[in-house]
Design a protein around this motif. Structure first.
Motif, PDB file in Angstrom:
ATOM      1  N   THR A 127     -11.818   2.276  -3.365  1.00 20.31           N
ATOM      2  CA  THR A 127     -10.603   2.423  -2.930  1.00 20.31           C
ATOM      3  C   THR A 127      -9.726   0.917  -2.856  1.00 20.31           C
ATOM      4  O   THR A 127     -10.591  -0.168  -3.085  1.00 20.31           O
ATOM      5  CB  THR A 127     -10.332   2.857  -1.451  1.00 20.31           C
ATOM      6  N   PRO A 128      -8.692   1.142  -3.176  1.00 22.19           N
ATOM      7  CA  PRO A 128      -7.712  -0.331  -3.417  1.00 22.19           C
ATOM      8  C   PRO A 128      -7.913  -1.168  -2.127  1.00 22.19           C
ATOM      9  O   PRO A 128      -7.860  -0.804  -0.858  1.00 22.19           O
ATOM     10  CB  PRO A 128      -6.399  -0.005  -3.303  1.00 22.19           C
ATOM     11  N   ARG A 129      -7.983  -2.747  -2.430  1.00 25.15           N
ATOM     12  CA  ARG A 129      -7.906  -3.694  -1.531  1.00 25.15           C
ATOM     13  C   ARG A 129      -6.879  -4.484  -1.850  1.00 25.15           C
ATOM     14  O   ARG A 129      -6.796  -5.380  -2.870  1.00 25.15           O
ATOM     15  CB  ARG A 129      -9.165  -4.440  -1.691  1.00 25.15           C
TER      16      ARG A 129
ATOM     17  N   ARG B 106     -10.444   5.337  -8.765  1.00 26.32           N
ATOM     18  CA  ARG B 106     -11.453   6.554  -8.873  1.00 26.32           C
ATOM     19  C   ARG B 106     -11.946   6.743 -10.094  1.00 26.32           C
ATOM     20  O   ARG B 106     -13.326   7.139 -10.401  1.00 26.32           O
ATOM     21  CB  ARG B 106     -10.533   7.701  -8.228  1.00 26.32           C
TER      22      ARG B 106
ATOM     23  N   ALA C  41       0.805  -1.017  -0.092  1.00 26.72           N
ATOM     24  CA  ALA C  41       0.020  -0.106  -0.077  1.00 26.72           C
ATOM     25  C   ALA C  41       0.835   1.261  -0.060  1.00 26.72           C
ATOM     26  O   ALA C  41       0.305   2.257  -0.382  1.00 26.72           O
ATOM     27  CB  ALA C  41      -1.038  -0.046   1.156  1.00 26.72           C
TER      28      ALA C  41
ATOM     29  N   ALA D 151      -5.186   3.680  -6.894  1.00 31.42           N
ATOM     30  CA  ALA D 151      -6.003   4.374  -6.465  1.00 31.42           C
ATOM     31  C   ALA D 151      -6.907   5.431  -7.281  1.00 31.42           C
ATOM     32  O   ALA D 151      -8.175   5.712  -7.320  1.00 31.42           O
ATOM     33  CB  ALA D 151      -5.693   5.096  -5.112  1.00 31.42           C
ATOM     34  N   GLU D 152      -6.010   6.092  -7.913  1.00 30.71           N
ATOM     35  CA  GLU D 152      -6.443   7.026  -9.103  1.00 30.71           C
ATOM     36  C   GLU D 152      -7.094   6.084 -10.307  1.00 30.71           C
ATOM     37  O   GLU D 152      -8.220   6.773 -10.558  1.00 30.71           O
ATOM     38  CB  GLU D 152      -5.212   7.646  -9.749  1.00 30.71           C
TER      39      GLU D 152
ATOM     40  N   ALA E 104       0.497   1.533  -6.040  1.00 29.01           N
ATOM     41  CA  ALA E 104      -0.613   1.782  -5.042  1.00 29.01           C
ATOM     42  C   ALA E 104      -1.585   2.751  -5.250  1.00 29.01           C
ATOM     43  O   ALA E 104      -2.480   2.783  -5.318  1.00 29.01           O
ATOM     44  CB  ALA E 104      -0.355   1.088  -3.625  1.00 29.01           C
ATOM     45  N   ALA E 105      -0.537   3.856  -5.274  1.00 29.44           N
ATOM     46  CA  ALA E 105      -1.085   5.226  -5.465  1.00 29.44           C
ATOM     47  C   ALA E 105      -1.668   5.387  -6.935  1.00 29.44           C
ATOM     48  O   ALA E 105      -2.833   5.972  -7.112  1.00 29.44           O
ATOM     49  CB  ALA E 105       0.012   6.407  -5.125  1.00 29.44           C
TER      50      ALA E 105
END
Length: 260
Positions: free
Chosen positions: A66-68, A60, A47, A56-57, A52-53
Motif C-alpha cells: 500500500t502507498p507510503r 496492487r 493521501a 494504490a491501484e 494517491a488512489a
C-alpha cells in the motif's frame, strides 16, 4: 539487479505517483513475483487525492503493498497537498527523518531511487528525492541519528534508476520536443541492466493505472498510445547504478562519533 536466495526485500523511493511504475515497475514486479517484500515511498501528493488512489491501484498491480506517502506538495502542483509545504521547501532534516523512519520500519535489503539527474527530464522533485534518499540511506544505520525514528537498520545496497546514453536514439523519437537534452549517463556507469520483459504487462498496467496522467498526456499518456512492439522496445529493460555506501558511511560514522 542481482537475484539473491530468499528474494531480497526492496523499497523504492520516488518523487511522484507514477514514477515507481515508469522507472522501476518491472523490477518491483519481478521481486514481488520471486516472493520478496516490496514497497514504495512517494514524496509528494496527499493521501486524500485522486493520484494517491491511482498509486494504490498501481502498487496492487505490481505487488508492492500500500502507498507510503510523505505527503508533501509537488513543486509544480500546489493542490497536490494543499495543507502541506512543497517538498522542495521542507527543511532537509525533516524530510530525511521521515524517510529514515520508513526505511527502519520496512527494513529493506535494497533501496532504489532516482539518479542524480532525476531521470531523463531532470524534474526538480526527482533530483531532490535523490538527495534526500542518499542522506537517509547513510543515516538510517546510525543509532545516534534520528533516534526517535525506530531501531537502526542498514540496507545492503542502494540502486539509482537511470538511462544509459545508448538509449537516446530509441527514446528521442517518442518524447515531446522541449529543446532540452535528455539527461543520460555514459553506458559504462550502468552497473545493473534488468530484463523486465516477462513483467512488461504488469508494468504497463501499473503505468496506465495513473489514469489522470494518461488523460493529461504526461508520460503514462504517451505510453498508452504506443503499440505493443513499441512498449517492448522502450519499457522491457530497466537500468541502475549501484551506489557503494562503504566509504561514505565510514566517513559519516566517524563524523558522528566526533560530534558525540
Amino acid at each position: 539487479m542481482p537475484r539473491q536466495r530468499g528474494a531480497p526485500s526492496l523499497l523504492a523511493v520516488f518523487a511522484h505517483p507514477d514514477d515507481e511504475s515508469l522507472f522501476a515497475g518491472g523490477t518491483l514486479a519481478r521481486h514481488a513475483t520471486a516472493g520478496a517484500r516490496t514497497a514504495v515511498v512517494t514524496a509528494t501528493w496527499a493521501a486524500t487525492t485522486h493520484r494517491a488512489a491511482e498509486l494504490a491501484e498501481a502498487l496492487r498491480i505490481l505487488g508492492a503493498g500500500t502507498p507510503r506517502l510523505l505527503g508533501y506538495a509537488d513543486s509544480r502542483v500546489p493542490e497536490s497537498a494543499p495543507d502541506s509545504a512543497r517538498f522542495l521547501d521542507v527543511p532537509l532534516d525533516e524530510a530525511v527523518g521521515q524517510l529514515v523512519a520508513h526505511i527502519r520500519e520496512f527494513r529493506p535489503e535494497i533501496v532504489i531511487t532516482h539518479d542524480a539527474y532525476g531521470g531523463l527530464t531532470g524534474h526538480e522533485d526527482h533530483v531532490h528525492t535523490h538527495r534526500v534518499t542518499m542522506l537517509a540511506f547513510h543515516a538510517v544505520g546510525l543509532e545516534r541519528l534520528y533516534p526517535g525514528a525506530g531501531e537502526p537498520w542498514q540496507p545492503s545496497a542502494l540502486y539509482l534508476a537511470t538511462h544509459p546514453r545508448s538509449v537516446t536514439t530509441a527514446w528521442g523519437g517518442y518524447l515531446p520536443a522541449t529543446g532540452k537534452a535528455m539527461l543520460t549517463v555514459p553506458d559504462e556507469q550502468v552497473t545493473a541492466t534488468v530484463d523486465v520483459g516477462p513483467w512488461l504487462e504488469q508494468k504497463v498496467a501499473a503505468v496506465l493505472a495513473h489514469r489522470s496522467e494518461v488523460e493529461r498526456g504526461a508520460a503514462p499518456g504517451l505510453i498508452a498510445g504506443l503499440s505493443g512492439a513499441e512498449r517492448e522496445l522502450l519499457l522491457s529493460t530497466e537500468w541502475y547504478i549501484r551506489h557503494n555506501p562503504v566509504s561514505a558511511l565510514t566517513a559519516l560514522t566517524a563524523l558522528t562519533e566526533l560530534m558525540a
